[in-house]
Write a protein that holds these residues in place. Structure first.
Motif, PDB file in Angstrom:
ATOM      1  N   ILE A   1      -1.646   5.113 -10.236  1.00 35.25           N
ATOM      2  CA  ILE A   1      -2.098   4.748  -8.866  1.00 35.25           C
ATOM      3  C   ILE A   1      -1.755   3.249  -8.443  1.00 35.25           C
ATOM      4  O   ILE A   1      -0.999   3.375  -7.518  1.00 35.25           O
ATOM      5  CB  ILE A   1      -3.719   5.058  -9.151  1.00 35.25           C
ATOM      6  N   ILE A   2      -2.217   2.953  -9.250  1.00 31.77           N
ATOM      7  CA  ILE A   2      -1.331   1.553  -8.938  1.00 31.77           C
ATOM      8  C   ILE A   2      -0.086   1.052  -7.766  1.00 31.77           C
ATOM      9  O   ILE A   2       0.182   0.424  -6.982  1.00 31.77           O
ATOM     10  CB  ILE A   2      -1.783   0.253  -9.995  1.00 31.77           C
ATOM     11  N   TRP A   3       0.591   1.840  -9.411  1.00 34.24           N
ATOM     12  CA  TRP A   3       2.296   1.783  -8.785  1.00 34.24           C
ATOM     13  C   TRP A   3       2.506   2.505  -7.348  1.00 34.24           C
ATOM     14  O   TRP A   3       3.206   1.784  -6.692  1.00 34.24           O
ATOM     15  CB  TRP A   3       3.088   2.821 -10.012  1.00 34.24           C
ATOM     16  N   GLY A   4       1.750   3.450  -7.251  1.00 31.35           N
ATOM     17  CA  GLY A   4       1.558   4.792  -5.679  1.00 31.35           C
ATOM     18  C   GLY A   4       1.482   3.441  -4.434  1.00 31.35           C
ATOM     19  O   GLY A   4       1.774   3.576  -4.043  1.00 31.35           O
ATOM     20  N   TYR A   5       0.406   2.530  -4.540  1.00 29.80           N
ATOM     21  CA  TYR A   5      -0.326   1.729  -4.084  1.00 29.80           C
ATOM     22  C   TYR A   5       0.512   0.786  -3.314  1.00 29.80           C
ATOM     23  O   TYR A   5       1.421   0.030  -2.441  1.00 29.80           O
ATOM     24  CB  TYR A   5      -1.422   1.250  -4.406  1.00 29.80           C
ATOM     25  N   LYS A   6       2.089   0.868  -4.379  1.00 27.46           N
ATOM     26  CA  LYS A   6       2.865  -0.655  -4.475  1.00 27.46           C
ATOM     27  C   LYS A   6       4.277  -0.257  -3.111  1.00 27.46           C
ATOM     28  O   LYS A   6       4.526  -0.764  -2.269  1.00 27.46           O
ATOM     29  CB  LYS A   6       3.440  -0.932  -5.729  1.00 27.46           C
ATOM     30  N   ILE A   7       4.241   1.184  -3.303  1.00 26.02           N
ATOM     31  CA  ILE A   7       5.310   1.108  -2.146  1.00 26.02           C
ATOM     32  C   ILE A   7       4.846   3.016  -1.279  1.00 26.02           C
ATOM     33  O   ILE A   7       5.656   2.593  -0.410  1.00 26.02           O
ATOM     34  CB  ILE A   7       6.372   2.132  -3.379  1.00 26.02           C
ATOM     35  N   LEU A   8       3.488   3.851  -1.498  1.00 26.95           N
ATOM     36  CA  LEU A   8       3.412   4.856  -0.852  1.00 26.95           C
ATOM     37  C   LEU A   8       3.096   4.021   0.713  1.00 26.95           C
ATOM     38  O   LEU A   8       2.736   5.638   1.411  1.00 26.95           O
ATOM     39  CB  LEU A   8       3.024   5.002  -1.484  1.00 26.95           C
ATOM     40  N   PHE A   9       2.425   2.776   0.754  1.00 25.62           N
ATOM     41  CA  PHE A   9       1.755   3.400   2.450  1.00 25.62           C
ATOM     42  C   PHE A   9       1.786   1.446   2.597  1.00 25.62           C
ATOM     43  O   PHE A   9       1.088   0.640   3.501  1.00 25.62           O
ATOM     44  CB  PHE A   9       0.216   3.233   1.383  1.00 25.62           C
TER      45      PHE A   9
ATOM     46  N   ASP B   1       6.774   3.935  -8.875  1.00 26.49           N
ATOM     47  CA  ASP B   1       7.171   2.278  -7.709  1.00 26.49           C
ATOM     48  C   ASP B   1       8.574   2.555  -7.824  1.00 26.49           C
ATOM     49  O   ASP B   1       8.947   1.727  -6.868  1.00 26.49           O
ATOM     50  CB  ASP B   1       6.008   1.312  -8.000  1.00 26.49           C
ATOM     51  N   GLN B   2       9.027   2.480  -9.168  1.00 23.55           N
ATOM     52  CA  GLN B   2      10.812   1.764  -9.028  1.00 23.55           C
ATOM     53  C   GLN B   2      11.669   3.294  -8.889  1.00 23.55           C
ATOM     54  O   GLN B   2      12.607   2.918  -7.875  1.00 23.55           O
ATOM     55  CB  GLN B   2      10.725   1.353 -10.387  1.00 23.55           C
ATOM     56  N   ASP B   3      10.849   4.297  -9.226  1.00 19.76           N
ATOM     57  CA  ASP B   3      12.242   5.786  -9.460  1.00 19.76           C
ATOM     58  C   ASP B   3      11.652   6.175  -8.047  1.00 19.76           C
ATOM     59  O   ASP B   3      13.037   6.666  -7.542  1.00 19.76           O
ATOM     60  CB  ASP B   3      11.633   6.593 -10.351  1.00 19.76           C
ATOM     61  N   LEU B   4      10.840   6.361  -6.957  1.00 23.63           N
ATOM     62  CA  LEU B   4      11.067   6.658  -6.301  1.00 23.63           C
ATOM     63  C   LEU B   4      11.451   6.093  -4.998  1.00 23.63           C
ATOM     64  O   LEU B   4      12.787   6.308  -4.207  1.00 23.63           O
ATOM     65  CB  LEU B   4       9.048   6.568  -4.719  1.00 23.63           C
ATOM     66  N   PRO B   5      12.286   4.787  -4.897  1.00 26.66           N
ATOM     67  CA  PRO B   5      12.699   4.208  -3.498  1.00 26.66           C
ATOM     68  C   PRO B   5      14.136   4.301  -4.354  1.00 26.66           C
ATOM     69  O   PRO B   5      15.060   4.521  -3.870  1.00 26.66           O
ATOM     70  CB  PRO B   5      12.236   2.571  -3.770  1.00 26.66           C
ATOM     71  N   ASN B   6      14.303   3.927  -5.351  1.00 29.26           N
ATOM     72  CA  ASN B   6      16.527   4.389  -6.097  1.00 29.26           C
ATOM     73  C   ASN B   6      15.928   5.758  -5.618  1.00 29.26           C
ATOM     74  O   ASN B   6      17.600   5.863  -5.465  1.00 29.26           O
ATOM     75  CB  ASN B   6      15.969   4.160  -7.694  1.00 29.26           C
ATOM     76  N   ASN B   7      14.920   7.104  -5.965  1.00 30.29           N
ATOM     77  CA  ASN B   7      15.595   8.328  -5.713  1.00 30.29           C
ATOM     78  C   ASN B   7      16.443   8.373  -4.303  1.00 30.29           C
ATOM     79  O   ASN B   7      16.892   9.168  -4.310  1.00 30.29           O
ATOM     80  CB  ASN B   7      14.639   9.224  -6.105  1.00 30.29           C
ATOM     81  N   MET B   8      14.967   7.562  -3.873  1.00 30.09           N
ATOM     82  CA  MET B   8      15.308   7.960  -2.148  1.00 30.09           C
ATOM     83  C   MET B   8      16.425   7.144  -1.606  1.00 30.09           C
ATOM     84  O   MET B   8      16.461   6.921   0.449  1.00 30.09           O
ATOM     85  CB  MET B   8      14.297   7.407  -1.306  1.00 30.09           C
ATOM     86  N   ILE B   9      17.036   6.810  -2.575  1.00 29.05           N
ATOM     87  CA  ILE B   9      18.154   5.363  -1.868  1.00 29.05           C
ATOM     88  C   ILE B   9      19.654   5.770  -1.152  1.00 29.05           C
ATOM     89  O   ILE B   9      20.092   5.496  -0.211  1.00 29.05           O
ATOM     90  CB  ILE B   9      19.368   5.012  -3.480  1.00 29.05           C
ATOM     91  N   HIS B  10      19.683   7.511  -0.764  1.00 27.67           N
ATOM     92  CA  HIS B  10      20.510   7.761   0.135  1.00 27.67           C
ATOM     93  C   HIS B  10      19.617   7.948   1.561  1.00 27.67           C
ATOM     94  O   HIS B  10      20.551   8.027   2.630  1.00 27.67           O
ATOM     95  CB  HIS B  10      21.037   8.633  -0.070  1.00 27.67           C
ATOM     96  N   GLN B  11      18.817   8.358   1.655  1.00 31.27           N
ATOM     97  CA  GLN B  11      18.181   8.367   3.107  1.00 31.27           C
ATOM     98  C   GLN B  11      17.082   7.250   3.022  1.00 31.27           C
ATOM     99  O   GLN B  11      17.343   7.141   4.892  1.00 31.27           O
ATOM    100  CB  GLN B  11      17.082   9.820   2.643  1.00 31.27           C
ATOM    101  N   VAL B  12      16.945   6.607   2.502  1.00 28.31           N
ATOM    102  CA  VAL B  12      15.800   5.162   3.015  1.00 28.31           C
ATOM    103  C   VAL B  12      17.286   3.743   2.529  1.00 28.31           C
ATOM    104  O   VAL B  12      16.758   3.602   1.070  1.00 28.31           O
ATOM    105  CB  VAL B  12      15.045   4.856   2.711  1.00 28.31           C
ATOM    106  N   ALA B  13      17.868   3.594   2.906  1.00 28.09           N
ATOM    107  CA  ALA B  13      18.792   2.475   1.760  1.00 28.09           C
ATOM    108  C   ALA B  13      18.327   1.422   1.679  1.00 28.09           C
ATOM    109  O   ALA B  13      17.061   1.023   2.293  1.00 28.09           O
ATOM    110  CB  ALA B  13      19.783   2.316   3.313  1.00 28.09           C
ATOM    111  N   ILE B  14      18.329   0.655   0.395  1.00 32.74           N
ATOM    112  CA  ILE B  14      18.456  -0.368   0.008  1.00 32.74           C
ATOM    113  C   ILE B  14      19.389  -1.830  -0.113  1.00 32.74           C
ATOM    114  O   ILE B  14      20.441  -1.460  -0.360  1.00 32.74           O
ATOM    115  CB  ILE B  14      18.383   0.371  -1.437  1.00 32.74           C
ATOM    116  N   LYS B  15      18.823  -2.817  -0.042  1.00 27.77           N
ATOM    117  CA  LYS B  15      20.323  -3.516   0.789  1.00 27.77           C
ATOM    118  C   LYS B  15      19.591  -4.903  -1.576  1.00 27.77           C
ATOM    119  O   LYS B  15      18.416  -4.516  -1.018  1.00 27.77           O
ATOM    120  CB  LYS B  15      19.485  -4.767   1.350  1.00 27.77           C
ATOM    121  N   SER B  16      20.508  -4.402  -1.858  1.00 29.51           N
ATOM    122  CA  SER B  16      20.382  -5.076  -3.040  1.00 29.51           C
ATOM    123  C   SER B  16      20.211  -6.761  -2.746  1.00 29.51           C
ATOM    124  O   SER B  16      21.639  -7.640  -2.060  1.00 29.51           O
ATOM    125  CB  SER B  16      22.234  -5.190  -4.147  1.00 29.51           C
ATOM    126  N   LEU B  17      19.827  -7.812  -3.286  1.00 26.97           N
ATOM    127  CA  LEU B  17      19.364  -8.569  -3.225  1.00 26.97           C
ATOM    128  C   LEU B  17      20.336  -9.461  -3.986  1.00 26.97           C
ATOM    129  O   LEU B  17      20.571  -9.125  -5.143  1.00 26.97           O
ATOM    130  CB  LEU B  17      17.580  -9.158  -3.679  1.00 26.97           C
TER     131      LEU B  17
END
Length: 1487
Positions: free
Chosen positions: A1283-1291, A1401-1417
């Motif tokens: 649940i805490i992981w979800g709050y990091k990314i979903l809202f 919290d980690q898998d979701l943005p990586n899974n969506m990398i083609h739809q929501v781009a990630i800038k690699s720091l």
């Protein structure tokens, strides 16, 4: 004897064992003050009717005087005794349950909050508010009333208690704020009730306790879970906690049966060895609580083994055993593996599972209603009791209550297959639409949102009723032309309502001339061409002008110069055919004033007929209706061979005519559930003392009927006609009813007299004749005689002196009639008039029609024709009348019981049928009303943990017939339950030995095993927002083995206290123009004196938004700034103010969820503006979703765009809060920029929340605690960490205000070594967020890099897998591209599979990398020893304490070893916390 020997041996064996069992208790308090039981009781009674509420109030006017002289228990019993005068025994049981749940406390506190907004005058125990003016004295009421007319009336809420006086609309409204039962209340009530009875004011009562008790009340109806945590990585804080431990009695755990021994019975049988039995019980529990992990093969049959164990004990103990096994499963699992399962039972369960209900592992049905909000279903007790009083018991009750009842439709449609409608076009046949596809399956083809599908079917039909010469018609015709020319798939028809006089001339009446010209063109060409000509004719008329005779004549001359104008437009016109049809159709349809429009037969409201709005409304209706058609096609109800218009017109909501009185959704029903002691209506005085239900029952018992029964002798529809039959209007009403009855088999008509004056022989002649005929004549003769009597010529003859006997007809028994007519007294008519006044709320002489208990009061101007009676019958039958009748016939019941049955079933629509064979049955007590409860349950599920407690309490509250079907799962591969659980629920208010109220319900976990590490979760209803407010212990890491006992006390317990901080208000918002959610729109919630208390943002997913508040009346507004500048609220549903009201008022007065719908629209001048495109949104100060802010604030005027570093983090448990403080210190040490920290409030400990404000002051930073309740529609996680992981990314898009441009998330266990301002200002190159990739440099960890193989390797391609410990979010870009909505959508799809998103919290943005781009720091922004080599540590800007899957090194050890400065930071923070410890302890003690 053998058992006693075994018992003795066991007692000898365990004599030496002395242990200190340990446990946990948890409780939950409401944030508001305790509300008095008397006020809650009044609200319970008020749900049974306003009349009963006021009768109860009169009975307890000064009850509080007994409060001081009696014990609390005695006073509580006195309240129940007083309530019992108005409730049945069953309802009293439900009242006790409601008081135990404190179900009506929110309703009482809502009134208290409304009073605080007045505000109350000082030192005033009760006061009145008269149009905004207040007074504490009855003496000032008269003066305030005189001046009230000049001030606006107050807003009244749906649940306000209005005194049942003569309610007039033109008198002042007086609101009394007082506590029922007090002397001050009685003083006010006496004065106000008298004046309300006289009709000089409207008297409204709202609860107000001037001096509420300071203590808070403990709540129930929630679950508490102690989940077993993984100890793979040691994550427990080693700081010693000093906190008070509470001693409780271990026996409170209620586990009676342990390993086959029933200790309750043993202690009764052998009182001399109670102490030894207690020790034996402890010993057996400890041996049972074996937490050794099971092998996979041992788990496979656990569910069946649990069911077998439950079924093996006596049935009255089975529920308690199910509760024990499910709620203490981790410590019971090993003992279950030894249980043998009978093959017969396994086979029976597998057979049962072939019935569709098994799709859910567990569900519960009460009288066949799924068990959400169980008390609200139980409180419909009067329906069951009504059936019981009618002699309908057992199976028959269930059969009737399962009948499907059609819901009241609020959008009735008129049949548009009428010859008077002239159709401009036909989508299906006109050549212009030939290129469009014709298949209905086209509706299911995907399109862009907002696109209207062009399909060659008449899906959408608009009919305009117009008077051609009205000014409004001009713009409407032009709008129709616009739709036609733009090829909108809309079939357009016209009904022209023109002058119907025969002698009228088309040269003098433009409407008649227009109609004749239309007919002429239709004859010469065709109707479609004629209507197109009409459009061009109207183009010659300017807006604001009307169609004139000159316009018609000149058009005729110009277009048809050779035509004979006199022959077309003159008196002897040959083109006058069917001119009356339009007016006749309009008249018979019952529609109101012109102009009118029907969309697919449904009338548009007068407000929607505004030409400026109509275009938008029609397009919106097309889009809304498309959804219904799609559903019909998908379900196979609408096929390629269907005629779409016929399909539409055969729907249940299509009626032959419109009558708002009949079709209104605001319906009042008579209550026929009473069983009066007397049924004498000749004694008017006795009748007057009966309450409404008893008066109704007497009327029903004594009523006589004109009947037209069908072939089986049953009447599906019973009508009571009420009126003064000495008046023309009364006679016409009854005559229409009798004409309708004659044409409709299955209808019967009863007659009630309501004379305009005091009943006497002179003003009741006709009614006495009607009644005498009903008593003495056969049905046919009586009906014919009364119809003759009701005609105007008969009335005139009687007035001229003709005797009643001279009007008798052939076939009547003259002597019997005359004898009865001449001896009839008028006393029973006086009782009827009293019934009309007290129950039907009619004035003397006023008419009403009652159909199967539904009351329709008629005003003087209301006409009620034979056609209206036809409509009323159709609506009555389409409810459930036909279904009830069929069931009554099938059950062989008496026909006369039918109508009251119909009313009862209508009051309580329940459904479902259960077809399973039984497994566990508990029989109800005989000859009493009982609830039929069916539970389908897998005994080893989270649902079973809750359901077992509910079923036990339910059986204590009401008489139940219980059936429990085991729904076991086979071949389990993992432990089905990994937590201990308690559901907090009590059946009654409990008292202590000194007669004071017990502190309230708590969750008790006793005899817990000490070895596992536990985390405490509160599992509350969806609408509750709960916070821990007191606990010196780490609720995220409870390790009982570490808790030291005190002087060998019986039990050592953690006692965390939680508060119900807020109730949740949820909503869905859509833009009426586009049909889409207005992303980024902001709402505020507040009171009139403080309009901005809470605020929120609308997300694109379902247009969802949420706000929080406490019980009370709240005003919802668009937030000042861009939201208010661009948008306006148009309509709203589910609120407590009219749909078109300026202020949207929402009343929270229940623990249940409140969900509203809001429709907005852009202002005309802002139509092209984008809400999220503006660079600045800093007007007003965002109080956040949590509104708890530290640090300094600036006034709105001063606040400018500041250079603030916004840091977001989450933490749960004392260890991670310790890390969090160190992370904060490291951030502050490396930046000169002002810092604002944003913390997720949901899981922070009380101790952190207490110290953070002092820390902010000391270290000079700002902070804000943000809070968001996981939406009910988004797939729920059950583990706290996930649940805490979800709050990091979903809202991310809704947690922070629009004023925040960028936010940086930093994990709590991170140490910062650089200025994060550099990261904030980094160019993300168009991406909405930037993450650091995982390091590749530490080669020995290569085997643990899961992202380099399998799914991740193929999904990412050349891209890198990023770590979620640190990321920066460009919130402007994030919202602009709807990144939050996309992430939630992908999460919803993937999370259904339990094997997906293992690191959410980690898998979701990586899974969506083609739809929501990630800038690699750059890699230096996150160094982690697990994945990065030692040489790169030198350049690290942040260091993360990642878990090491190879070494499993504890976090604290790793922190001190890897980061030298960590120890310094830790010492500094510890010293600071110690300095503030004294302050913290004093705060805890105050709480």
């Amino acid at each position: 004897m053998r058992k006693i020997i075994v018992l003795s041996l066991l007692l000898l064996n365990i004599h030496h064992v002395k242990s200190t069992p340990k446990g946990v208790t948890a409780s939950l308090k409401a944030k508001w003050s305790m509300t008095p039981f008397l006020l809650e009781t009044s609200e319970f009674i008020g749900e049974d009717g306003n009349e009963k509420f006021w009768q109860f109030v009169d009975t307890v006017k000064e009850l509080t005087v007994y409060k001081h002289g009696e014990s609390v228990r005695s006073y509580y019993n006195l309240i129940l005794k007083k309530a019992g005068q108005f409730l049945t025994d069953l309802q009293v049981s439900l009242l006790k349950f409601a008081l135990a749940l404190r179900s009506y406390s929110p309703a009482v506190h809502a009134s208290q909050q409304i009073a605080s907004d007045e505000p109350p005058p000082e030192a005033c125990p009760a006061f009145v508010s008269i149009h905004g003016q207040h007074s504490c004295s009855t003496k000032e009421i008269k003066k305030l009333l005189k001046a009230a007319a000049g001030r606006p009336k107050p807003y009244l809420y749906k649940n306000d208690h209005t005194y049942p006086g003569v309610n007039k609309t033109d008198v002042p409204v007086v609101i009394l704020y007082a506590e029922i039962g007090t002397k001050k209340f009685t003083t006010f009530h006496k004065v106000l009730s008298e004046k309300a009875g006289e009709g000089t004011l409207v008297y409204v009562l709202r609860h107000y306790v001037a001096d509420p008790k300071p203590q808070k009340m403990l709540l129930s109806g929630y679950g508490v879970e102690l989940a077993i945590k993984s100890t793979e990585y040691k994550a427990v804080d080693d700081t010693k906690v000093k906190g008070q431990l509470t001693i409780v009695n271990a026996e409170d755990d209620n586990i009676d049966e342990v390993q086959g021994f029933l200790f309750g019975k043993l202690k009764k049988s052998h009182p001399e060895i109670q102490e030894q039995l207690t020790e034996l019980r402890k010993h057996l529990l400890e041996s049972t609580n074996d937490m050794v992990p099971l092998k996979v093969w041992e788990m496979q049959d656990l569910s069946f083994q649990a069911a077998s164990r439950i079924m093996s004990v006596p049935k009255f103990d089975a529920l308690k055993l199910m509760r024990d096994l499910s709620q203490n499963f981790p410590s019971k699992a090993r003992s279950l593996t030894r249980v043998a399962v009978k093959q017969e039972m396994r086979k029976e369960i597998e057979e049962n599972q072939k019935v569709p209900y098994h799709k859910q592992h567990s569900c519960m049905i009460v009288q066949e209603v799924f068990f959400d909000n169980i008390l609200s279903h139980l409180t419909k007790a009067r329906v069951l009791e009504g059936l019981h009083n009618l002699g309908i018991k057992g199976e028959h009750q269930g059969k009737l209550l399962r009948l499907p009842v059609n819901a009241v439709d609020d959008s009735y449609a008129l049949d548009i297959r009428h010859p008077a409608i002239m159709w401009l076009n036909d989508i299906e046949n006109d050549p212009v639409y030939r290129s469009w596809p014709t298949g209905v399956q086209e509706l299911l083809r995907a399109t862009f949102p907002g696109v209207i599908r062009q399909i060659r079917r008449n899906f959408f039909n608009l009919v305009l009723f117009l008077d051609p010469v009205r000014e409004e018609s001009v713009e409407l015709v032009k709008l129709a032309e616009l739709f036609y020319k733009h090829k909108i798939p809309l079939r357009i028809g016209f009904v022209f309502v023109v002058n119907t006089k025969d002698e009228i001339d088309g040269f003098s009446d433009a409407g008649v001339g227009f109609y004749r010209l239309l007919n002429y063109i239709a004859d010469e060409y065709d109707l479609s061409q004629a209507l197109l000509s009409m459009l061009s004719m109207y183009n010659k008329v300017d807006v604001g002008e009307t169609l004139s005779v000159d316009t018609v004549s000149s058009y005729l001359k110009r277009k048809f110069p050779k035509a004979n104008a006199e022959r077309i437009l003159g008196v002897e016109s040959e083109y006058d055919d069917k001119r009356q049809d339009g007016a006749l159709f309009h008249q018979k349809s019952g529609l109101g004033a012109l102009p009118l429009a029907l969309f697919n037969g449904v009338p548009l409201s007068p407000d929607e007929m505004d030409p400026d709005e109509l275009e938008t409304i029609i397009l919106q209706r097309i889009m809304d209706t498309t959804t219904a058609f799609q559903r019909a096609v998908f379900m196979g109800q609408l096929t390629e061979g269907s005629d779409v218009v016929d399909y539409l017109m055969e729907e249940a909501n299509v009626v032959p005519r419109m009558n708002p009185l009949i079709l209104s959704t605001d319906r009042q029903y008579l209550d026929f559930t009473a069983k009066p002691v007397v049924d004498d209506w000749e004694d008017t005085t006795m009748f007057s003392f009966l309450d409404s239900r008893d008066k109704t029952a007497v009327m029903a018992k004594r009523m006589k009927y004109f009947t037209n029964s069908d072939e089986d002798g049953m009447s599906a529809v019973t009508m009571w006609i009420v009126g003064d039959f000495e008046k023309v209007s009364g006679r016409k009403l009854l005559l229409s009813a009798l004409k309708h009855m004659k044409a409709s088999p299955g209808v019967r008509v009863g007659v009630i007299d309501n004379p305009s004056g005091k009943p006497s022989e002179d003003n009741t002649v006709l009614y006495r004749a009607i009644w005498a005929s009903l008593l003495t004549q056969k049905n046919k003769a009586a009906a014919e005689f009364v119809q003759k009597l009701l005609k105007e010529e008969s009335s005139q003859l009687l007035q001229q002196g003709t005797k009643m006997k001279d009007l008798l007809i052939q076939g009547m028994d003259d002597d019997a009639f005359e004898k009865k007519f001449n001896t009839l007294e008028v006393d029973f008519i006086r009782s009827q008039q009293q019934f009309c006044q007290d129950v039907l709320k009619l004035r003397p002489g006023q008419r009403a029609v009652i159909s199967n208990g539904r009351v329709s009061g008629l005003q003087l101007h209301h006409k009620f024709t034979v056609e209206d009676f036809h409509l009323l019958e159709k609506i009555t039958l389409s409810g459930s009348a036909e279904k009830v009748k069929a069931k009554v016939k099938q059950m062989g019941m008496k026909p006369k019981q039918y109508v009251w049955l119909y009313n009862l079933v209508l009051l309580n629509p329940l459904w479902c049928a259960v077809l399973f064979l039984s497994v566990l049955r508990l029989s109800p007590r005989e000859n009493e009303v009982f609830y039929d409860v069916v539970a389908i349950v897998d005994p080893l599920t989270r649902e079973a943990q809750k359901m077992s407690s509910v079923l036990i309490v339910l059986s204590q509250v009401v008489n139940v017939r219980l059936q429990v079907f085991m729904n076991c799962r086979a071949k389990l591969s993992e432990m089905p339950l990994k937590s201990f659980y308690r559901f907090v629920l009590e059946s009654d208010v409990y008292f202590l030995a000194n007669d004071t109220v017990s502190p309230g319900p708590v969750a008790r976990f006793m005899e817990l095993p000490e070895s596992p590490l536990l985390t405490l979760n509160m599992i509350t209803p969806e609408s509750w927002i709960v916070q821990a407010v007191r606990s010196p212990h780490d609720l995220d890491n409870i390790h009982l083995a570490m808790v030291l006992s005190i002087n060998h006390s019986p039990v050592v317990v953690f006692c965390p206290l939680q508060f119900l901080e807020h109730l949740l208000l949820e909503g869905h918002c859509f833009d009426l123009s586009t049909g889409q959610p207005p992303r980024g729109l902001q709402f505020t919630l507040g009171m009139s004196r403080d309009p901005l208390m809470y605020d929120t943002i609308v997300m694109a997913n379902l247009g969802y938004f949420q706000l929080k508040a406490n019980p009370g009346a709240w005003i919802l507004r668009l937030r000042k700034g861009r939201s208010e500048d661009i948008y306006q609220i148009l309509t709203h549903d589910g609120t407590d103010s009219p749909a078109d009201a300026g202020d949207v008022i929402v009343v929270l007065n229940s623990f249940h969820s409140k969900i509203i719908k809001v429709r907005v629209q852009k202002k005309a001048e802002k139509i092209n503006e984008d809400l999220l495109s503006e660079n600045s949104e800093s007007k007003g100060i965002w109080d956040s979703i949590a509104s708890i802010t530290g640090g300094s604030k600036k006034d709105d005027g001063e606040k400018k765009k500041e250079d603030v570093l916004n840091i977001f983090s989450v933490a749960s448990g004392h260890l991670y809060e310790r890390f969090l403080r160190i992370m904060m210190l490291s951030v502050l040490r490396h930046t000169e920029t002002p810092v604002k920290f944003w913390f997720l409030k949901n899981y922070l400990s009380p101790s952190f929340k207490e110290t953070i404000s002092h820390m902010a002051e000391t270290y000079g930073f700002q902070y804000e605690l943000v809070q968001y309740k996981w939406p009910r529609w988004l797939h729920q996680q059950t583990e706290k960490q996930r649940i805490i992981w979800g709050y990091k990314i979903l809202f991310l898009d809704v947690l922070f205000p629009l004023a925040v441009d960028k936010i940086i998330f930093v994990d709590a266990d991170q140490i910062v070594r650089a200025d994060l301002k550099e990261l904030r200002d980094l160019d993300l190159e168009g991406a909405p967020y930037g993450y650091t990739p995982f390091c590749d440099s530490r080669r020995e960890m290569e085997g643990y890099r899961f992202w380099k193989t399998g799914y991740w390797a193929s999904h990412l391609g050349h891209r890198k897998y990023h770590i979620s410990a640190l990321y920066v979010v460009d919130l402007k870009k994030f919202r602009k591209i709807a990144a939050g909505d996309r992430l939630r959508g992908q999460y919803q799809a993937l999370s259904q599979d339990p094997n997906s998103l293992s690191n959410l919290d980690q898998d979701l943005p990586n899974n969506m990398i083609h739809q929501v781009a990630i800038k690699s720091l750059p890699q230096e922004w996150l160094w982690c020893e697990t994945w990065c080599d030692d040489t790169s540590k030198v350049t690290a800007k942040t260091i993360d304490l990642c878990n090491n899957p190879k070494t499993k090194e504890p976090k604290l050890t790793a922190a001190a070893r890897i980061v030298p400065e960590w120890v310094e930071y830790d010492n500094e923070i510890n010293q600071y916390v110690l300095q503030n410890l004294t302050h913290n302890v004093s705060v805890i003690r105050q709480l």
